[in-house]
Scaffold this active site. Sequence first.
Site, mmCIF file in Angstrom:
data_model
loop_
_atom_site.group_PDB
_atom_site.id
_atom_site.type_symbol
_atom_site.label_atom_id
_atom_site.label_comp_id
_atom_site.label_asym_id
_atom_site.label_seq_id
_atom_site.Cartn_x
_atom_site.Cartn_y
_atom_site.Cartn_z
ATOM 1 N N HIS A 1 -47.678 -43.211 35.135
ATOM 2 C CA HIS A 1 -48.411 -44.069 34.176
ATOM 3 C C HIS A 1 -47.637 -44.161 32.854
ATOM 4 C CE1 HIS A 1 -52.301 -42.799 36.402
ATOM 5 N NE2 HIS A 1 -52.152 -44.093 36.618
ATOM 6 N N LYS B 1 -67.453 -44.895 41.388
ATOM 7 C CA LYS B 1 -66.396 -43.947 41.777
ATOM 8 C C LYS B 1 -66.834 -42.526 41.453
ATOM 9 C CE LYS B 1 -62.021 -46.398 41.870
ATOM 10 N NZ LYS B 1 -60.657 -46.449 41.333
ATOM 11 N N ARG C 1 -45.442 -49.681 42.531
ATOM 12 C CA ARG C 1 -44.556 -48.644 43.076
ATOM 13 C C ARG C 1 -43.951 -49.163 44.366
ATOM 14 N NH1 ARG C 1 -49.177 -44.332 42.790
ATOM 15 N NH2 ARG C 1 -50.106 -46.235 43.567
ATOM 16 N N SER D 1 -52.189 -40.546 41.197
ATOM 17 C CA SER D 1 -53.197 -39.564 40.786
ATOM 18 C C SER D 1 -53.801 -38.888 42.017
ATOM 19 C CB SER D 1 -54.303 -40.247 39.981
ATOM 20 O OG SER D 1 -53.767 -40.863 38.851
HETATM 21 O O1 PNS Z 1 -56.293 -47.093 38.524
HETATM 22 P P1 PNS Z 1 -57.025 -48.025 39.434
HETATM 23 O O2 PNS Z 1 -58.243 -47.346 40.003
HETATM 24 O O3 PNS Z 1 -56.135 -48.612 40.487
HETATM 25 O O4 PNS Z 1 -57.545 -49.258 38.522
HETATM 26 C C1 PNS Z 1 -58.304 -50.297 39.071
HETATM 27 C C2 PNS Z 1 -58.864 -51.217 37.978
HETATM 28 C C3 PNS Z 1 -59.601 -50.430 36.922
HETATM 29 C C4 PNS Z 1 -57.716 -51.953 37.339
HETATM 30 C C5 PNS Z 1 -59.802 -52.256 38.670
HETATM 31 O O5 PNS Z 1 -60.689 -51.583 39.489
HETATM 32 C C6 PNS Z 1 -60.596 -53.084 37.662
HETATM 33 O O6 PNS Z 1 -60.038 -53.847 36.913
HETATM 34 N N1 PNS Z 1 -61.952 -52.921 37.661
HETATM 35 C C7 PNS Z 1 -62.837 -53.624 36.746
HETATM 36 C C8 PNS Z 1 -63.689 -54.674 37.473
HETATM 37 C C9 PNS Z 1 -62.850 -55.900 37.714
HETATM 38 O O7 PNS Z 1 -62.636 -56.688 36.827
HETATM 39 N N2 PNS Z 1 -62.328 -56.042 38.965
HETATM 40 C C10 PNS Z 1 -61.382 -57.083 39.325
HETATM 41 C C11 PNS Z 1 -61.987 -58.385 39.722
HETATM 42 S S1 PNS Z 1 -63.290 -58.249 40.893
#
Ligand code: PNS
Length: 236
Positions: A89, A113, A162, A200
């Site tokens: 990150h 989650k 990645r 993670s």
């Molecule tokens: O670190 P992660 O868990 O891969 O991050 C995922 C994240 C937070 C980027 C994604 O789940 C997110 O943006 N969630 C907020 C809700 C949203 O806008 N989702 C995308 C369109 S449905």
Amino acid sequence: MTPVRHVRDTGTHAYLMKFMIRLRNAPVSSDRAKVANVSLWNRHLTLFTAVEGFPKLAATNRKDMTDYYKKMKRIAIYPGSFDPVTNGHIDILERGLKLFDKIIVAILLNPGKDPLFTVEERIHMLKISLKKIHNIEIDTFSGLLVDYAAKKKSHAILRGMRAVSDFEYEFQLALMNRRLNREIQTVFLMTGLRWIFTSSSIIKEAARFGGNINGMVPPIVNHKLKEKFGFISNSK
Ligand code: PNS
């Protein structure tokens, strides 16, 4: 005036600004040309002032407008669960800061989650791990990411890529975000090769069973993981 939707994207900003600067510098030979220039100037100014957050400026105050545009900061949102933050990150964040003036590290508050660390613990680890990095802000958000980005006046979402395995999910996420708000672009940055397999989840898995994760996470995270899984006693 109702805000003009397409005017809010940065490409249009740049176009308008370039046009206005050309107009300002154009030699004006006749009175008729002067009138035409002023009316064009005013039309573009109206478009500009329709942009959310752009201060209303007097038509005569062109220098202020140029300065304002030059000073406009490029802000990106770097969203994620950060459960916990890894060196991967941090690598993306450092690369991102070469492109953006400021990056907002945004932790998703997702009741669906089941994170290992509480939001407060994640913020704490991020603050300590990023204390030497400037031009960042650590924040939390809930709901749609694009709504949060718009609230923060950001036009960019930063995501790390990645291996190929990341691609499908990231592609879906980026396309859905674009559908929800076309003015916000997703920018993918390739992580450094040494972090290709760092995530993670894999780090938590290794740490849970006492695996050595030195060098994959900041020291504070390493310590907190050992505490969490009972390898050392809680320092509080
Ligand atoms: O670190 P992660 O868990 O891969 O991050 C995922 C994240 C937070 C980027 C994604 O789940 C997110 O943006 N969630 C907020 C809700 C949203 O806008 N989702 C995308 C369109 S449905």
